[in-house]
Design a protein around this motif. Structure first.
Motif, PDB file in Angstrom:
ATOM      1  N   ILE A  86     -22.926 -16.788  12.328  1.00  0.00           N
ATOM      2  CA  ILE A  86     -23.392 -15.246  11.965  1.00  0.00           C
ATOM      3  C   ILE A  86     -22.863 -14.374  13.014  1.00  0.00           C
ATOM      4  O   ILE A  86     -21.942 -14.709  13.755  1.00  0.00           O
ATOM      5  CB  ILE A  86     -24.721 -14.719  12.922  1.00  0.00           C
ATOM      6  CG1 ILE A  86     -26.386 -15.898  11.763  1.00  0.00           C
ATOM      7  CG2 ILE A  86     -25.513 -13.306  13.101  1.00  0.00           C
ATOM      8  CD1 ILE A  86     -27.155 -15.944  12.751  1.00  0.00           C
ATOM      9  N   GLN A  87     -22.213 -12.644  12.265  1.00  0.00           N
ATOM     10  CA  GLN A  87     -21.263 -12.162  13.314  1.00  0.00           C
ATOM     11  C   GLN A  87     -20.867 -11.195  13.355  1.00  0.00           C
ATOM     12  O   GLN A  87     -21.420 -10.086  12.497  1.00  0.00           O
ATOM     13  CB  GLN A  87     -20.244 -12.740  12.536  1.00  0.00           C
ATOM     14  CG  GLN A  87     -18.656 -12.852  13.173  1.00  0.00           C
ATOM     15  CD  GLN A  87     -18.028 -11.384  12.968  1.00  0.00           C
ATOM     16  OE1 GLN A  87     -18.220 -10.423  11.681  1.00  0.00           O
ATOM     17  NE2 GLN A  87     -17.749 -10.816  14.002  1.00  0.00           N
ATOM     18  N   ASN A  88     -21.469 -10.689  14.442  1.00  0.00           N
ATOM     19  CA  ASN A  88     -22.013  -9.333  14.697  1.00  0.00           C
ATOM     20  C   ASN A  88     -21.052  -8.283  15.298  1.00  0.00           C
ATOM     21  O   ASN A  88     -20.145  -8.462  15.447  1.00  0.00           O
ATOM     22  CB  ASN A  88     -23.557  -8.749  15.670  1.00  0.00           C
ATOM     23  CG  ASN A  88     -24.304  -9.560  15.704  1.00  0.00           C
ATOM     24  OD1 ASN A  88     -25.295  -9.671  14.957  1.00  0.00           O
ATOM     25  ND2 ASN A  88     -24.724 -10.192  16.733  1.00  0.00           N
ATOM     26  N   ASN A  89     -21.269  -6.742  14.243  1.00  0.00           N
ATOM     27  CA  ASN A  89     -19.803  -5.670  14.388  1.00  0.00           C
ATOM     28  C   ASN A  89     -20.250  -4.426  14.601  1.00  0.00           C
ATOM     29  O   ASN A  89     -21.151  -3.913  14.613  1.00  0.00           O
ATOM     30  CB  ASN A  89     -19.067  -5.590  13.645  1.00  0.00           C
ATOM     31  CG  ASN A  89     -18.622  -7.194  13.213  1.00  0.00           C
ATOM     32  OD1 ASN A  89     -17.624  -7.343  13.510  1.00  0.00           O
ATOM     33  ND2 ASN A  89     -18.775  -7.654  12.183  1.00  0.00           N
ATOM     34  N   ASN A  90     -20.546  -4.329  16.375  1.00  0.00           N
ATOM     35  CA  ASN A  90     -21.173  -3.058  16.832  1.00  0.00           C
ATOM     36  C   ASN A  90     -21.906  -3.284  17.337  1.00  0.00           C
ATOM     37  O   ASN A  90     -23.211  -4.050  16.687  1.00  0.00           O
ATOM     38  CB  ASN A  90     -20.787  -2.029  15.810  1.00  0.00           C
ATOM     39  CG  ASN A  90     -19.383  -1.547  15.455  1.00  0.00           C
ATOM     40  OD1 ASN A  90     -18.309  -2.409  15.924  1.00  0.00           O
ATOM     41  ND2 ASN A  90     -19.093  -0.740  14.361  1.00  0.00           N
ATOM     42  N   GLU A  91     -22.474  -2.295  18.504  1.00  0.00           N
ATOM     43  CA  GLU A  91     -23.873  -2.282  18.912  1.00  0.00           C
ATOM     44  C   GLU A  91     -25.269  -2.244  17.847  1.00  0.00           C
ATOM     45  O   GLU A  91     -26.050  -2.664  17.875  1.00  0.00           O
ATOM     46  CB  GLU A  91     -23.879  -1.247  20.397  1.00  0.00           C
ATOM     47  CG  GLU A  91     -24.776  -1.433  20.962  1.00  0.00           C
ATOM     48  CD  GLU A  91     -24.707  -0.370  22.453  1.00  0.00           C
ATOM     49  OE1 GLU A  91     -23.871   0.318  22.896  1.00  0.00           O
ATOM     50  OE2 GLU A  91     -25.411  -0.043  23.194  1.00  0.00           O
ATOM     51  N   VAL A  92     -24.721  -2.074  17.424  1.00  0.00           N
ATOM     52  CA  VAL A  92     -25.828  -1.398  16.422  1.00  0.00           C
ATOM     53  C   VAL A  92     -26.148  -2.458  15.428  1.00  0.00           C
ATOM     54  O   VAL A  92     -28.341  -2.716  15.113  1.00  0.00           O
ATOM     55  CB  VAL A  92     -25.846  -0.284  15.481  1.00  0.00           C
ATOM     56  CG1 VAL A  92     -24.665  -0.265  14.124  1.00  0.00           C
ATOM     57  CG2 VAL A  92     -27.444   0.708  14.165  1.00  0.00           C
ATOM     58  N   ALA A  93     -24.752  -3.108  15.257  1.00  0.00           N
ATOM     59  CA  ALA A  93     -25.157  -4.560  14.505  1.00  0.00           C
ATOM     60  C   ALA A  93     -26.028  -5.169  15.927  1.00  0.00           C
ATOM     61  O   ALA A  93     -26.204  -6.433  14.820  1.00  0.00           O
ATOM     62  CB  ALA A  93     -24.136  -4.601  13.572  1.00  0.00           C
ATOM     63  N   GLY A  94     -26.378  -5.849  16.454  1.00  0.00           N
ATOM     64  CA  GLY A  94     -26.458  -6.769  17.973  1.00  0.00           C
ATOM     65  C   GLY A  94     -25.528  -6.716  18.984  1.00  0.00           C
ATOM     66  O   GLY A  94     -25.459  -7.724  19.196  1.00  0.00           O
ATOM     67  N   GLN A  95     -24.428  -6.558  18.692  1.00  0.00           N
ATOM     68  CA  GLN A  95     -23.409  -7.000  19.176  1.00  0.00           C
ATOM     69  C   GLN A  95     -23.257  -6.861  20.551  1.00  0.00           C
ATOM     70  O   GLN A  95     -23.195  -5.605  20.874  1.00  0.00           O
ATOM     71  CB  GLN A  95     -21.697  -6.383  18.915  1.00  0.00           C
ATOM     72  CG  GLN A  95     -20.295  -7.271  19.231  1.00  0.00           C
ATOM     73  CD  GLN A  95     -18.936  -6.645  18.973  1.00  0.00           C
ATOM     74  OE1 GLN A  95     -18.847  -5.984  17.932  1.00  0.00           O
ATOM     75  NE2 GLN A  95     -17.895  -7.543  19.310  1.00  0.00           N
ATOM     76  N   THR A  96     -23.536  -7.797  21.574  1.00  0.00           N
ATOM     77  CA  THR A  96     -23.212  -7.352  22.677  1.00  0.00           C
ATOM     78  C   THR A  96     -22.431  -7.408  23.693  1.00  0.00           C
ATOM     79  O   THR A  96     -21.475  -7.026  25.087  1.00  0.00           O
ATOM     80  CB  THR A  96     -24.213  -8.375  23.863  1.00  0.00           C
ATOM     81  OG1 THR A  96     -24.516  -9.648  23.235  1.00  0.00           O
ATOM     82  CG2 THR A  96     -25.877  -7.128  22.901  1.00  0.00           C
ATOM     83  N   VAL A  97     -20.779  -7.990  23.173  1.00  0.00           N
ATOM     84  CA  VAL A  97     -20.095  -8.617  24.215  1.00  0.00           C
ATOM     85  C   VAL A  97     -18.650  -8.489  22.642  1.00  0.00           C
ATOM     86  O   VAL A  97     -18.768  -8.800  21.509  1.00  0.00           O
ATOM     87  CB  VAL A  97     -19.198 -10.017  24.031  1.00  0.00           C
ATOM     88  CG1 VAL A  97     -18.104 -11.048  25.037  1.00  0.00           C
ATOM     89  CG2 VAL A  97     -20.524 -10.522  25.276  1.00  0.00           C
ATOM     90  N   PHE A  98     -18.086  -7.608  23.366  1.00  0.00           N
ATOM     91  CA  PHE A  98     -16.909  -6.979  22.344  1.00  0.00           C
ATOM     92  C   PHE A  98     -15.543  -7.612  22.486  1.00  0.00           C
ATOM     93  O   PHE A  98     -14.594  -6.506  22.760  1.00  0.00           O
ATOM     94  CB  PHE A  98     -16.709  -5.329  22.786  1.00  0.00           C
ATOM     95  CG  PHE A  98     -18.035  -4.782  22.899  1.00  0.00           C
ATOM     96  CD1 PHE A  98     -18.451  -4.529  21.222  1.00  0.00           C
ATOM     97  CD2 PHE A  98     -18.882  -4.707  23.623  1.00  0.00           C
ATOM     98  CE1 PHE A  98     -19.667  -3.432  20.654  1.00  0.00           C
ATOM     99  CE2 PHE A  98     -20.305  -4.188  23.090  1.00  0.00           C
ATOM    100  CZ  PHE A  98     -20.495  -3.598  22.246  1.00  0.00           C
ATOM    101  N   HIS A  99     -15.324  -8.918  22.351  1.00  0.00           N
ATOM    102  CA  HIS A  99     -14.528 -10.053  21.284  1.00  0.00           C
ATOM    103  C   HIS A  99     -14.595 -10.478  20.691  1.00  0.00           C
ATOM    104  O   HIS A  99     -16.078 -11.434  20.579  1.00  0.00           O
ATOM    105  CB  HIS A  99     -14.402 -10.843  22.476  1.00  0.00           C
ATOM    106  CG  HIS A  99     -13.000 -11.814  22.485  1.00  0.00           C
ATOM    107  ND1 HIS A  99     -12.434 -11.680  23.826  1.00  0.00           N
ATOM    108  CD2 HIS A  99     -12.683 -12.964  21.450  1.00  0.00           C
ATOM    109  CE1 HIS A  99     -11.940 -12.785  23.485  1.00  0.00           C
ATOM    110  NE2 HIS A  99     -12.209 -13.596  21.771  1.00  0.00           N
ATOM    111  N   THR A 100     -14.303 -10.259  19.579  1.00  0.00           N
ATOM    112  CA  THR A 100     -15.236 -11.066  18.327  1.00  0.00           C
ATOM    113  C   THR A 100     -15.510 -12.400  17.896  1.00  0.00           C
ATOM    114  O   THR A 100     -14.394 -12.875  19.279  1.00  0.00           O
ATOM    115  CB  THR A 100     -13.472 -11.527  17.092  1.00  0.00           C
ATOM    116  OG1 THR A 100     -13.033  -9.661  16.919  1.00  0.00           O
ATOM    117  CG2 THR A 100     -14.028 -11.757  15.508  1.00  0.00           C
ATOM    118  N   HIS A 101     -16.634 -13.141  17.921  1.00  0.00           N
ATOM    119  CA  HIS A 101     -17.360 -13.899  18.131  1.00  0.00           C
ATOM    120  C   HIS A 101     -18.091 -13.982  16.869  1.00  0.00           C
ATOM    121  O   HIS A 101     -18.370 -13.100  15.908  1.00  0.00           O
ATOM    122  CB  HIS A 101     -17.607 -14.517  19.325  1.00  0.00           C
ATOM    123  CG  HIS A 101     -18.764 -13.205  19.346  1.00  0.00           C
ATOM    124  ND1 HIS A 101     -18.657 -12.272  20.190  1.00  0.00           N
ATOM    125  CD2 HIS A 101     -20.118 -13.522  19.559  1.00  0.00           C
ATOM    126  CE1 HIS A 101     -19.818 -11.536  20.070  1.00  0.00           C
ATOM    127  NE2 HIS A 101     -20.804 -11.880  19.773  1.00  0.00           N
TER     128      HIS A 101
END
Ligand code: 5GP
Ligand code: ZN
Length: 139
Positions: A86-101
């Motif tokens: 799973i890979q989340n991009n941007n806050e709306v998609a659930g990204q909470t840490v803004f370093h690609t993971h």
């Protein structure tokens, strides 16, 4: 290369402790502190990028190679039969840490984890309209 205020850059540097499971010149992988399942692992490029759109190709290829190496080991260790990446991009998609993971989450039968509730297209025409919109956006 790295950002001093970025949580994952600081974990990669060893400034913040982590349960590291794998490291090479391009990739660092460690256990997620709030796992969806035991063994939930984060695979992170060492070079800072905010999300997958900023990830350079070298690191992208190395990340995929690392996932192919690490995921079978996670499954073996955890007695899992499969895994999600799973890979989340941007806050709306659930990204909470803004370093690609990339999340690797081991899966077992009846483990109670659901990923999404399907919302089917009402008609094939509506599905084609969406395809056309995206194709136009690619021009
Ligand atoms: P995201 O929601 O951005 O896709 O995923 C970020 C993940 O990082 C979350 O699953 C969260 O549990 C994990 N996380 C946040 N802070 C830390 C930390 O300090 N250490 C570890 N190991 N994981 C963290
Ligand atoms: Zn970073």
């Amino acid at each position: 290369m790295q950002e001093k205020d970025c949580l994952f850059c600081r974990i990669i540097n060893g400034e913040i402790p982590s349960a590291k499971i794998y490291e090479d010149d391009y990739v660092y992988a460690f256990l997620d502190i709030a796992p969806g399942q035991q063994g939930h692992t984060l695979v992170v490029p060492k070079k800072h990028s905010a999300n997958i759109l900023e990830l350079d190709n070298d690191h992208g290829a190395k990340i995929l190679e690392a996932i192919q190496k690490i995921a079978p080991a996670i499954m073996n260790a955890m007695g899992a039969e499969g895994f999600n990446v799973i890979q989340n991009n941007n806050e709306v998609a659930g990204q909470t840490v803004f370093h690609t993971h990339f999340h690797i989450i081991p899966r077992k039968v009846n483990d109670g984890m659901g990923l999404w509730a399907p919302k089917p297209y009402e008609t094939m025409e509506k599905m084609q309209e969406v395809a056309t919109k995206i194709i136009q956006a690619l021009q």
